[in-house]
Design a protein around this motif. Structure first.
Motif, PDB file in Angstrom:
ATOM      1  N   VAL A   1       0.700  -1.265   0.189  1.00  0.00           N
ATOM      2  CA  VAL A   1       0.130   0.098   0.093  1.00  0.00           C
ATOM      3  C   VAL A   1       0.892   1.214  -0.022  1.00  0.00           C
ATOM      4  CG1 VAL A   1      -1.667   1.322   1.318  1.00  0.00           C
ATOM      5  CG2 VAL A   1      -2.033  -1.322   1.022  1.00  0.00           C
ATOM      6  N   ASN A   2       1.940   1.143   0.759  1.00  0.00           N
ATOM      7  CA  ASN A   2       2.886   2.080   0.754  1.00  0.00           C
ATOM      8  C   ASN A   2       3.521   2.503  -0.462  1.00  0.00           C
ATOM      9  OD1 ASN A   2       6.054   3.155   1.558  1.00  0.00           O
ATOM     10  ND2 ASN A   2       4.396   4.339   2.608  1.00  0.00           N
TER      11      ASN A   2
ATOM     12  N   CYS B   1       2.077   2.649  -3.354  1.00  0.00           N
ATOM     13  CA  CYS B   1       1.262   3.408  -4.096  1.00  0.00           C
ATOM     14  C   CYS B   1       1.271   4.970  -3.636  1.00  0.00           C
ATOM     15  CB  CYS B   1      -0.381   2.758  -4.137  1.00  0.00           C
ATOM     16  SG  CYS B   1      -0.349   1.080  -4.713  1.00  0.00           S
TER      17      CYS B   1
ATOM     18  N   ALA C   1      -7.476  -3.487   0.128  1.00  0.00           N
ATOM     19  CA  ALA C   1      -6.413  -4.063  -0.873  1.00  0.00           C
ATOM     20  C   ALA C   1      -6.735  -5.567  -1.044  1.00  0.00           C
ATOM     21  CB  ALA C   1      -4.941  -3.848   0.103  1.00  0.00           C
TER      22      ALA C   1
ATOM     23  N   SER D   1      -9.326   1.272  -7.749  1.00  0.00           N
ATOM     24  CA  SER D   1      -8.594   2.939  -7.811  1.00  0.00           C
ATOM     25  C   SER D   1      -7.386   2.991  -8.808  1.00  0.00           C
ATOM     26  CB  SER D   1      -8.038   3.428  -6.591  1.00  0.00           C
ATOM     27  OG  SER D   1      -9.302   3.535  -5.754  1.00  0.00           O
TER      28      SER D   1
ATOM     29  N   TYR E   1      -3.508   3.898  -9.717  1.00  0.00           N
ATOM     30  CA  TYR E   1      -2.286   4.521  -9.214  1.00  0.00           C
ATOM     31  C   TYR E   1      -1.327   4.282 -10.245  1.00  0.00           C
ATOM     32  CZ  TYR E   1      -4.503   4.384  -4.704  1.00  0.00           C
ATOM     33  OH  TYR E   1      -5.465   4.449  -3.527  1.00  0.00           O
ATOM     34  N   THR E   2      -0.614   5.397 -10.693  1.00  0.00           N
ATOM     35  CA  THR E   2       0.301   5.880 -11.601  1.00  0.00           C
ATOM     36  C   THR E   2      -0.088   5.128 -13.096  1.00  0.00           C
ATOM     37  OG1 THR E   2       1.409   3.771 -11.107  1.00  0.00           O
ATOM     38  CG2 THR E   2       2.246   5.750  -9.986  1.00  0.00           C
TER      39      THR E   2
ATOM     40  N   ARG F   1      -2.511   2.760 -13.351  1.00  0.00           N
ATOM     41  CA  ARG F   1      -2.554   1.535 -13.366  1.00  0.00           C
ATOM     42  C   ARG F   1      -3.665   0.845 -12.253  1.00  0.00           C
ATOM     43  NH1 ARG F   1       2.262  -1.595 -12.124  1.00  0.00           N
ATOM     44  NH2 ARG F   1       2.568   0.360 -10.920  1.00  0.00           N
ATOM     45  N   THR F   2      -4.507   0.226 -12.482  1.00  0.00           N
ATOM     46  CA  THR F   2      -5.287  -0.534 -11.467  1.00  0.00           C
ATOM     47  C   THR F   2      -4.991  -1.820 -11.052  1.00  0.00           C
ATOM     48  OG1 THR F   2      -6.822  -1.726 -13.255  1.00  0.00           O
ATOM     49  CG2 THR F   2      -7.453   0.522 -12.479  1.00  0.00           C
TER      50      THR F   2
ATOM     51  N   LEU G   1      -1.695  -3.715  -9.766  1.00  0.00           N
ATOM     52  CA  LEU G   1      -0.485  -3.139  -9.261  1.00  0.00           C
ATOM     53  C   LEU G   1       0.192  -4.703  -8.859  1.00  0.00           C
ATOM     54  CD1 LEU G   1      -2.208  -0.867  -6.739  1.00  0.00           C
ATOM     55  CD2 LEU G   1      -1.012  -0.320  -9.016  1.00  0.00           C
TER      56      LEU G   1
ATOM     57  N   TYR H   1       3.792  -6.111  -6.446  1.00  0.00           N
ATOM     58  CA  TYR H   1       4.736  -5.710  -5.402  1.00  0.00           C
ATOM     59  C   TYR H   1       5.271  -7.323  -4.997  1.00  0.00           C
ATOM     60  CZ  TYR H   1       7.009  -3.996  -1.362  1.00  0.00           C
ATOM     61  OH  TYR H   1       7.920  -3.497  -0.433  1.00  0.00           O
TER      62      TYR H   1
ATOM     63  N   LEU I   1      -6.060  -1.755  -5.315  1.00  0.00           N
ATOM     64  CA  LEU I   1      -6.647  -0.876  -4.028  1.00  0.00           C
ATOM     65  C   LEU I   1      -8.068  -0.396  -4.528  1.00  0.00           C
ATOM     66  CD1 LEU I   1      -3.528   1.006  -2.666  1.00  0.00           C
ATOM     67  CD2 LEU I   1      -4.383  -1.429  -2.229  1.00  0.00           C
TER      68      LEU I   1
END
Length: 315
Positions: free
Chosen positions: A19-20, A22, A53, A87, A89-90, A92-93, A95, A97, A104
């Motif tokens: 999450v961080n 993002c 998440a 949602s 982020y950058t 993209r939906t 993600l 990691y 998210l």
């Protein structure tokens, strides 16, 4: 991490770090939500609302299939249909990691709908009709269909290759599933071609949340191509409830009433799939804890009896 224990490394710290990554600042509050196929957490965020998440089970869906689900959710949201879409982020939906794929979304609370209320059922019928109007605009390419291969053949093989089914029940189980398969095929043949569209796919009461503003849909993880009745029958526990759903549905979109004859087939397919799903996931530590009955021979005896009853109803 193996296919059998795909979440062995998914620790709380890893969830917070994802999450961080993002650009959010988790405050350390984590709440594991009820999910077995995937892993879903509510994550507190400093100076902001919590987020949800969702970590996808490795190997279940391709990236293309997940992105197709996300695009459908956004298409529904853009049409002002109350769904929870992931949602961005950058840009993209979907993600990534540390080897996991996740998404998210905003936290969205609510309570279960009252399936005894004709007013609420009609409201749900209208919303499902609107969702189907959007779903009929295009077809899924990567997410598959509601069919016998997916919901009968594949789960049957998962059970037969599992140690859960007692050896003494193998022939009886195979015979029961084959009887269901033949009966389902005959029912679909008798109905003839039906229109298929993009569906929610798993529209049961747990995936509908009600607030003072009305209902909204969550969890499109089982979105597939299929007949419209698939998104209705799990909300209708009797004919009165189905009538109320169809009253609302029919006010927004035409419904082919011939599809109602598919409900016993869809119910039987779901029952076969349920046992196969448990068998296929048994090495995931969450499954023996959540479904201990599947390790008991008497449960399989009852399951086989239930399958014969489903087949008899169809026949």
């Amino acid at each position: 991490m193996t296919d059998e224990t795909p979440y062995a490394r998914l620790t709380p710290d890893l969830v917070l770090d994802a999450v961080n990554a993002c650009g959010l600042w988790p405050d350390g509050r984590l709440l594991a939500l009820n999910s077995y196929e995937n892993r879903v957490w509510q994550v507190g965020v400093e100076d902001d609302a919590p987020v949800i998440a969702k970590f996808y089970r490795p190997g279940r869906w391709s990236d293309a299939a997940i992105l197709e689900e996300h695009a459908f959710a956004q298409e529904l949201a853009d049409a002002e249909i109350p769904v929870v879409a992931p949602s961005v982020y950058t840009g993209r939906t979907l993600l990534h990691y540390d080897g996991y794929r996740y998404a998210l979304s905003p936290r969205s609370g609510g309570r279960a709908p009252s399936l005894e209320s004709a007013d609420q059922l009609e409201w749900l019928g209208r919303l499902i009709a609107r969702m189907h109007s959007v779903g009929a605009r295009a077809s899924f390419v990567y997410r598959g269909r509601i069919d016998r291969e997916t919901l009968i053949e594949t789960p049957m093989h998962a059970v037969l290759h599992s140690h859960l089914l007692p050896a003494s029940q193998i022939d009886r189980y195979r015979g029961a599933v084959e009887r269901v398969d033949h009966a389902v095929a005959a029912r679909f043949d008798a109905i003839g071609p039906v229109r298929t569209l993009r569906l929610h796919g798993d529209c049961h009461p747990g995936n509908v949340l009600w607030t003072d503003a009305g209902p909204h849909f969550v969890d499109l993880d089982d979105a597939r191509m299929g007949p419209a009745v698939q998104d209705l029958w799990m909300l209708a526990h009797d004919q009165r409830a189905m009538d109320a759903l169809l009253e609302g549905y029919g006010s927004m979109r035409d419904f082919d009433h011939a599809e109602l004859a598919l409900i016993p087939a869809l119910r039987a397919m779901r029952q076969v799939h349920y046992a196969g799903w448990i068998a296929a996931r048994w090495q995931d530590p969450a499954f023996p804890a959540a479904f201990p009955f599947a390790a008991e021979p008497r449960w399989w005896e009852q399951h086989i009896t239930d399958l014969h009853e489903q087949a008899e109803e169809l026949e």
